[in-house]
Design an enzyme around this catalytic site. Structure first.
Site, PDB file in Angstrom:
ATOM      1  N   LYS A 169      -0.826   6.010   1.589  1.00  0.00           N
ATOM      2  CA  LYS A 169      -1.996   5.641   0.782  1.00  0.00           C
ATOM      3  C   LYS A 169      -3.075   4.943   1.616  1.00  0.00           C
ATOM      4  O   LYS A 169      -4.265   5.137   1.366  1.00  0.00           O
ATOM      5  CB  LYS A 169      -1.558   4.758  -0.392  1.00  0.00           C
TER       6      LYS A 169
ATOM      7  N   TYR B 134       5.152   5.320   0.866  1.00  0.00           N
ATOM      8  CA  TYR B 134       4.020   5.475  -0.049  1.00  0.00           C
ATOM      9  C   TYR B 134       2.818   4.658   0.421  1.00  0.00           C
ATOM     10  O   TYR B 134       1.680   5.140   0.459  1.00  0.00           O
ATOM     11  CB  TYR B 134       4.468   5.029  -1.439  1.00  0.00           C
TER      12      TYR B 134
END
Length: 305
Positions: free
Chosen positions: A170, A166
């Site tokens: 991001k 993640y």
């Protein structure tokens, strides 16, 4: 004080069937935007799918007097994303705002994480935003106007245990924003990134109840509205949570010129505290500014040799 108004504007919000995306779509519609509510309708981990989540938000918008249509495309499917953008063009003739909000979680420590889970999270967050942005880009160039919001995260900016996939995705979105904001500027396409802290379906069970209560997702929406507005900044990372708003910057320290000799590695090791000293650091406006700083110091050192 300027009023933020989206009358006559068309917006696409991905992952808008619930959580922050739903609130983004409702807020844009309440201020006059015509909204494509996109949501695959899957679980937090990306499994499954149903068009009902997006349609419920469309029904909410219409009940409040707004205009909206539902779309169930997966952002990982470029053909489906192109069809979604064409749906907006056919319906309303333009696309002014894209909020790349769709995302999933597959959290595990890196040692226990399957590569398939790493790849899927990157595919949804990063490539999903790439697909949507690529699909709207020619329309925004043609109309000489566009506002694109990438959804980054503190996990990408600063790291978070169990979120290597993640976090990587991001922060990659910030890199995408950095370059697109430069390329889009001449067409009045402004690209920014939002780092939200909010209690949503994706954060349930991760925080105490009182903290979740403070982190109402509604408090993130004003930052999105600013970045989607006609008055939007360009190339800004806005952080938002619990009614507090900050900006994050990727900075460059002044650095130290050491030259290149056999003992440069040892001298660099000894000088690391000076090299990493944040006093006088800058926010470069393009990647070339790093090289400019390095060459400037090299030439200055040569002149004084």
């Amino acid at each position: 004080m300027s009023t933020i108004d989206f009358s006559g504007r068309v917006a696409i919000v991905t992952g808008a069937g619930g959580g922050l995306g739903r609130l983004h779509a409702l807020a844009l519609a309440a201020r006059g935007a015509k909204v494509v509510v996109n949501d695959l309708g899957g679980a937090v981990d990306g499994s499954g799918g149903s068009a009902t989540a997006a349609q419920r938000v469309v029904d909410e918008i219409r009940a409040a007097g707004g205009e909206a249509i539902a779309n169930g495309a997966s952002v990982t499917d470029f053909d489906a994303v192109q069809a979604m953008v064409q749906q907006a063009i056919d319906q309303w003739g333009r696309v002014d705002v894209l909020v790349n909000n769709a995302g999933i979680l597959r959290d595990k420590s890196f040692s226990k994480m399957e590569l398939a889970d790493f790849r899927l999270v990157v595919d949804v967050h990063l490539m999903g935003a790439v697909h949507c942005t690529k699909a709207v880009w020619p329309h925004m160039v043609a109309q000489k106007y566009g506002r694109i919001v990438m959804t980054t995260s503190s996990s990408g900016l600063y790291g978070n245990f169990g979120q290597a996939n993640y976090g990587a995705a991001k922060l990659a979105l910030v890199g995408l924003m950095q370059t697109l904001s430069i390329e889009g500027a001449k067409h009045d396409i402004r690209v920014n990134a939002l780092a939200p802290t909010a209690a949503t379906r994706m954060t349930e069970g991760l925080m105490p109840a009182e903290v979740l209560e403070a982190l109402k997702p509604e408090a993130v929406v004003p930052a999105m509205l600013v970045m989607a507005s006609e008055q939007a900044p360009n190339r800004t990372i806005l952080c938002a949570g619990a009614g507090t708003y900050e900006a994050a910057h990727i900075t460059l320290t002044q650095g130290v010129h050491l030259g290149l000799t056999p003992d440069t590695p040892e001298r660099l090791l000894a000088a690391l505290n000076e090299v990493t000293d944040s006093a006088g650091e800058t926010v470069p406006m393009s990647g070339s500014e790093q090289g400019t700083n390095e060459v400037k110091q090299a030439l200055a050192a040569r002149a004084h040799a």
